[in-house]
Design an enzyme around this catalytic site. Structure first.
Site, PDB file in Angstrom:
ATOM      1  N   TYR A   1      46.179  18.475 -60.610  1.00 28.48           N
ATOM      2  CA  TYR A   1      45.250  19.405 -59.965  1.00 28.48           C
ATOM      3  C   TYR A   1      46.014  20.334 -59.010  1.00 28.48           C
ATOM      4  CZ  TYR A   1      42.377  20.972 -56.085  1.00 28.48           C
ATOM      5  OH  TYR A   1      41.832  21.742 -55.100  1.00 28.48           O
TER       6      TYR A   1
ATOM      7  N   LYS B   1      46.853  24.654 -58.987  1.00 27.74           N
ATOM      8  CA  LYS B   1      46.617  25.654 -57.924  1.00 27.74           C
ATOM      9  C   LYS B   1      47.890  26.462 -57.657  1.00 27.74           C
ATOM     10  CE  LYS B   1      42.316  24.947 -57.181  1.00 27.74           C
ATOM     11  NZ  LYS B   1      41.350  25.929 -57.671  1.00 27.74           N
TER      12      LYS B   1
ATOM     13  N   SER C   1      43.950  26.179 -52.465  1.00 28.70           N
ATOM     14  CA  SER C   1      43.748  24.985 -51.633  1.00 28.70           C
ATOM     15  C   SER C   1      44.950  24.724 -50.743  1.00 28.70           C
ATOM     16  CB  SER C   1      43.546  23.799 -52.565  1.00 28.70           C
ATOM     17  OG  SER C   1      43.674  22.593 -51.880  1.00 28.70           O
TER      18      SER C   1
END
Ligand code: UD1
Length: 341
Positions: free
Chosen positions: A150, A154, A125
């Site tokens: 989160y 990544k 992302s």
């Protein structure tokens, strides 16, 4: 390349990617534990592609369950989507997020090693860039410490993949850094499923349009942007799905062990511009209110997509109006009961 394993293949980006993979003639095996998706999506994929897809309902974190998929299929590549993705929730469910997002990747890599599967496409992302100092962002822009669990998962997953690939002789990987995927398949049969109050802008707007929400709150109108609202690089989910098909071709042909690629359109739109596009398409006003900034939000981000254009021979084809129209079609089908979830 013949058979592709798609983890999280019934999810939002996963399901659109499965449709494009089938369209390009590849065999697809889906693994999904339905934690944030619905079994109906499998029927809807079949309806669009007129082809039955092999599906396993299991949690890939549990390696002994996941093993069956590799035993029963000769996998040539893995596209790994399966992960939790809510920024807010990740701050409440810290261990669940680390366990699921890191654990699932470890499972994928161990099975690839064990069964000699050589190609991995990983769903990363633009969140890894944080608020970049210079815009637009290219792949060499620094990765910044994430503000959410989160985001940290990544960054950690990218690092784990790099360490793994650098130590292997045959495996290769592509890290795709998605910007903001929106919209839905033109059939209106698959799209983003939202449970509870949506976090993302598009579902919030479409639910406001169809009467499930009273008004849209625009978070922040005093940003350093032309109209004061925050800017993002929105990409049509079907364009993003097609970038995965191109990535498989690239990984097969290229000698590079690992490549990191931004997948966006290269164009930034403000929240207000998005709202105006909805109003134009609908020919009626959206009920919105300007409120304070949302904590943790960045001001503006959009991508340089030269690497994707050159290496993947891919380019986003849909414009903002297409994104808005397809999102409305999907939400309309949902609210009319034409799509059952
Ligand atoms: C979110 C994630 C980010 C992820 C990205 C792409 C957060 C904080 N970040 O970011 O990690 O990489 O999606 O999937 O969730 N907005 C409103 N009103 C709303 C909803 C959103 O004004 O009701 C605004 C936001 O403030 C933002 C823009 O719309 O400026 C886009 O928001 P959103 O769709 O949540 O995506 P991101 O904030 O880019």
């Amino acid at each position: 390349m013949k058979t592709v394993l798609v983890t999280g293949g019934l999810g939002y980006i996963g399901s659109h990617t499965v449709v494009e993979l089938i369209e390009s003639g590849l065999e697809v095996v889906i693994v999904d534990n339905l934690s944030n998706s619905r079994l109906r999506i499998l029927d809807q994929i079949t309806q669009i592609s007129e082809k039955k897809v092999k599906f396993y309902n299991l949690n890939i974190v549990i390696k002994k369950d996941f093993d069956l998929v590799f035993k029963e299929n000769e996998i040539d590549a893995v596209i790994h989507f399966a992960a939790y993705k809510s920024v807010g929730e990740s701050m409440q469910k810290v261990l669940e997020y680390y366990e699921n997002n890191i654990g699932s990747l470890i499972s994928v890599l161990s099975k690839m090693e064990e069964y000699k599967v050589n190609n991995l496409i990983f769903s990363s992302s633009c969140t890894v860039y944080g608020q970049p100092e210079t815009l637009p962002v290219n792949e060499d822009s620094p990765v910044q410490e994430a503000e959410s669990v989160y985001g940290t998962t990544k960054i950690m997953c990218e690092k784990i993949i790099k360490d793994f690939i650098n130590q292997k002789h045959t495996q290769k990987a592509m890290l795709l850094r998605y910007f903001n995927p929106v919209g839905a398949h033109e059939s209106g049969l698959i799209g983003e499923i939202t449970t509870g109050v949506p976090n993302y802008l598009f579902p919030f707007i479409t639910q406001t349009v169809f009467g499930q929400r009273e008004e849209l709150k625009i978070f922040g109108s005093d940003y350093n942007t032309p109209d004061g609202t925050a800017v993002r690089d929105y990409i049509h989910v079907v364009d993003l799905a097609k970038a995965h098909v191109s990535s498989l071709k690239r990984i097969e042909e290229s000698n590079s062990k690992i490549e990191t690629i931004n997948v966006g359109t290269g164009k930034g739109y403000s929240v207000m511009e998005v709202v105006k596009m909805f109003e134009k398409v609908l020919d009626k006003p959206i009920n919105y209110k300007l409120v304070d900034r949302r904590e943790g939000d960045i001001e503006k981000i959009y991508a340089v997509c030269d690497k994707a254009n050159e290496l993947l021979k891919w380019k986003a084809e849909h414009n903002l109006e297409d994104m808005v129209r397809s999102a409305l079609k999907w939400e309309n089908n949902l609210s009319n009961g034409d799509v059952k979830l």
